[in-house]
Design an enzyme around this catalytic site. Sequence first.
Site, PDB file in Angstrom:
ATOM      1  N   ASN A 102       0.823  -1.204   0.000  1.00 36.77           N
ATOM      2  CA  ASN A 102       0.000   0.000   0.000  1.00 36.77           C
ATOM      3  C   ASN A 102       0.858   1.256   0.000  1.00 36.77           C
ATOM      4  O   ASN A 102       1.934   1.273   0.604  1.00 36.77           O
ATOM      5  CB  ASN A 102      -0.935  -0.007   1.211  1.00 36.77           C
ATOM      6  CG  ASN A 102      -1.914  -1.165   1.146  1.00 36.77           C
ATOM      7  OD1 ASN A 102      -2.067  -1.770   0.087  1.00 36.77           O
ATOM      8  ND2 ASN A 102      -2.554  -1.483   2.252  1.00 36.77           N
ATOM      9  N   HIS A 119       5.819  -0.457  -2.671  1.00 38.83           N
ATOM     10  CA  HIS A 119       5.304   0.288  -3.828  1.00 38.83           C
ATOM     11  C   HIS A 119       5.343   1.801  -3.653  1.00 38.83           C
ATOM     12  O   HIS A 119       4.647   2.517  -4.370  1.00 38.83           O
ATOM     13  CB  HIS A 119       3.872  -0.172  -4.148  1.00 38.83           C
ATOM     14  CG  HIS A 119       3.801  -1.580  -4.677  1.00 38.83           C
ATOM     15  ND1 HIS A 119       2.631  -2.283  -4.834  1.00 38.83           N
ATOM     16  CD2 HIS A 119       4.780  -2.414  -5.098  1.00 38.83           C
ATOM     17  CE1 HIS A 119       2.888  -3.494  -5.320  1.00 38.83           C
ATOM     18  NE2 HIS A 119       4.195  -3.595  -5.481  1.00 38.83           N
ATOM     19  N   CYS A 155       9.141  20.150 -12.191  1.00 28.25           N
ATOM     20  CA  CYS A 155      10.248  20.037 -11.241  1.00 28.25           C
ATOM     21  C   CYS A 155      10.977  21.380 -11.144  1.00 28.25           C
ATOM     22  O   CYS A 155      11.327  21.964 -12.174  1.00 28.25           O
ATOM     23  CB  CYS A 155      11.196  18.942 -11.741  1.00 28.25           C
ATOM     24  SG  CYS A 155      12.718  18.818 -10.802  1.00 28.25           S
ATOM     25  N   ASN A 221      -8.922 -12.554   4.276  1.00 27.87           N
ATOM     26  CA  ASN A 221      -9.483 -11.932   3.075  1.00 27.87           C
ATOM     27  C   ASN A 221     -10.933 -12.412   2.972  1.00 27.87           C
ATOM     28  O   ASN A 221     -11.199 -13.602   3.159  1.00 27.87           O
ATOM     29  CB  ASN A 221      -8.679 -12.405   1.833  1.00 27.87           C
ATOM     30  CG  ASN A 221      -8.930 -11.554   0.604  1.00 27.87           C
ATOM     31  OD1 ASN A 221     -10.059 -11.207   0.302  1.00 27.87           O
ATOM     32  ND2 ASN A 221      -7.856 -11.224  -0.103  1.00 27.87           N
TER      33      ASN A 221
HETATM   34  N1  APR Z   1     -10.353  -6.938   4.414  1.00 26.72           N
HETATM   35  C1  APR Z   1      -9.413  -7.720   3.841  1.00 26.72           C
HETATM   36  N2  APR Z   1      -9.330  -7.908   2.507  1.00 26.72           N
HETATM   37  C2  APR Z   1     -10.214  -7.270   1.720  1.00 26.72           C
HETATM   38  C3  APR Z   1     -11.213  -6.431   2.243  1.00 26.72           C
HETATM   39  C4  APR Z   1     -11.262  -6.272   3.654  1.00 26.72           C
HETATM   40  N3  APR Z   1     -12.171  -5.484   4.245  1.00 26.72           N
HETATM   41  N4  APR Z   1     -11.935  -5.949   1.205  1.00 26.72           N
HETATM   42  C5  APR Z   1     -11.416  -6.454   0.083  1.00 26.72           C
HETATM   43  N5  APR Z   1     -10.371  -7.256   0.380  1.00 26.72           N
HETATM   44  C6  APR Z   1      -9.502  -8.007  -0.520  1.00 26.72           C
HETATM   45  C7  APR Z   1     -10.095  -8.353  -1.859  1.00 26.72           C
HETATM   46  O1  APR Z   1     -10.868  -9.555  -1.767  1.00 26.72           O
HETATM   47  C8  APR Z   1      -8.855  -8.524  -2.710  1.00 26.72           C
HETATM   48  O2  APR Z   1      -8.367  -9.846  -2.628  1.00 26.72           O
HETATM   49  O3  APR Z   1      -8.400  -7.164  -0.829  1.00 26.72           O
HETATM   50  C9  APR Z   1      -7.843  -7.576  -2.058  1.00 26.72           C
HETATM   51  C10 APR Z   1      -7.520  -6.345  -2.866  1.00 26.72           C
HETATM   52  O4  APR Z   1      -6.888  -6.727  -4.057  1.00 26.72           O
HETATM   53  P1  APR Z   1      -6.266  -5.650  -5.060  1.00 26.72           P
HETATM   54  O5  APR Z   1      -7.232  -4.570  -5.338  1.00 26.72           O
HETATM   55  O6  APR Z   1      -5.736  -6.416  -6.215  1.00 26.72           O
HETATM   56  O7  APR Z   1      -5.070  -4.996  -4.211  1.00 26.72           O
HETATM   57  P2  APR Z   1      -3.578  -5.495  -4.040  1.00 26.72           P
HETATM   58  O8  APR Z   1      -3.488  -6.965  -3.971  1.00 26.72           O
HETATM   59  O9  APR Z   1      -3.010  -4.699  -2.923  1.00 26.72           O
HETATM   60  O10 APR Z   1      -2.925  -4.995  -5.397  1.00 26.72           O
HETATM   61  C11 APR Z   1      -1.552  -5.135  -5.578  1.00 26.72           C
HETATM   62  O11 APR Z   1      -1.616  -3.899  -7.613  1.00 26.72           O
HETATM   63  O12 APR Z   1      -2.402  -2.123  -8.866  1.00 26.72           O
HETATM   64  C12 APR Z   1      -1.359  -2.599  -8.111  1.00 26.72           C
HETATM   65  O13 APR Z   1       0.323  -1.344  -7.082  1.00 26.72           O
HETATM   66  C13 APR Z   1      -1.031  -1.727  -6.939  1.00 26.72           C
HETATM   67  O14 APR Z   1      -0.231  -2.347  -4.743  1.00 26.72           O
HETATM   68  C14 APR Z   1      -1.199  -2.627  -5.745  1.00 26.72           C
HETATM   69  C15 APR Z   1      -0.999  -3.998  -6.351  1.00 26.72           C
END
Ligand code: APR
Length: 251
Positions: A102, A119, A155, A221
Site C-alpha cells: 500500500n 510500492h 520540477c 481476506n
Molecule cells: N479486508 C481484507 N481484505 C479485503 C477487504 C477487507 N475489508 N476488502 C477487500 N479485500 C480483498 C479483496 O478480496 C482482494 O483480494 O483485498 C484484495 C484487494 O486486491 P487488489 O485490489 O488487487 O489490491 P492489491 O493486492 O493490494 O494490489 C496489488 O496492484 O495495482 C497494483 O500497485 C497496486 O499495490 C497494488 C498492487
Amino acid sequence: MSIEETIIRIIKNAKRPVVLTGAGVSKESGIPTFRDAMDGLWAQYDPQQLATPRAFAQNPKLVWDWYEYRRGLVNHAKPNAGHITLAQMEKLYPKMWIITQNVDNLHEQAGSTRIIRLHGNIAETVCYNHCRGERIPIDKADFVWDADQSTPPRCPHCGGYLRPNVVWFEENLPAKAMQDAFNVATRCDVMLVVGTSGIVSPASDLPHVALHNGAALIEINPEESALTRYMDAHLKGASGVVLPSLLGMIS
Ligand code: APR
C-alpha cells in the site's frame, strides 16, 4: 485439535511473524482497492491502465489527477481496526515485520514501526526524470505550475513533470525494500497474508518464499485470492474484523 486451535497455536508460538498487506487492509478506511469497481468520475478508467509509465507519457495530467484523487482519499483516511491490531501485535512480537504494497501511511499512523514499503508512498512527489539521480521527494511549496494548470506541476530543478512516488506497473521496485522483504520472508515462521489479490509480482512471490522456507501461511481476506490454495488456513472476512478477534484469541 480444531483448525482454530491450530491457527492460534501457530500464531502464539511465532517468533518472527511477517504480515504481507494489500489494498484490502485499507478498504475499511474508505480507500478503494485496485480491483474494486470504482464509482463516479473514475468509473470509466481501469486503475491498472493508469498506473504505468506509458499512461503518464500519453496523458500526464490524467494520471496526475487520478493520483490527486487517491491522495485526497488517503489524506482523509484514518487507520481502521485492522491497522490498529497489527500495531498492537508489534508489541507482542518485537521481531514482527509488515511488508506492504500500500502507498498510504495508515500502518504508520496506527503505530507500526517495522514496515517495508514495496510500492512507494503516495504522499511524496518526485521528478519524473529523476533529474537528481534518486527519487528525492519535492516539497509542494516548490512545485512549478504552468499558468493554465493543464499539465502536472514541473520540477523546480529541471522543468520536467512531477509524479507521485509510487511504483507503477513495468517499473522496478525499490531495491533495498525488495531485498529486505525477501530476507524477512525467508526467515519468518508465519506469514499473514492480508487483503491482497496476490496477482502482482514480485509481492505475490513472497508467500512462496516463506512457504519454501518452512513458514505457515495464513490468509485474511473476505474472498479467495490467487494465493489461497497455498495457505494453511484462510480466515474469511474483513481484516478490520478478523484481525482484532485473532488478537483477542492469542492474548
Ligand atoms: N479486508 C481484507 N481484505 C479485503 C477487504 C477487507 N475489508 N476488502 C477487500 N479485500 C480483498 C479483496 O478480496 C482482494 O483480494 O483485498 C484484495 C484487494 O486486491 P487488489 O485490489 O488487487 O489490491 P492489491 O493486492 O493490494 O494490489 C496489488 O496492484 O495495482 C497494483 O500497485 C497496486 O499495490 C497494488 C498492487
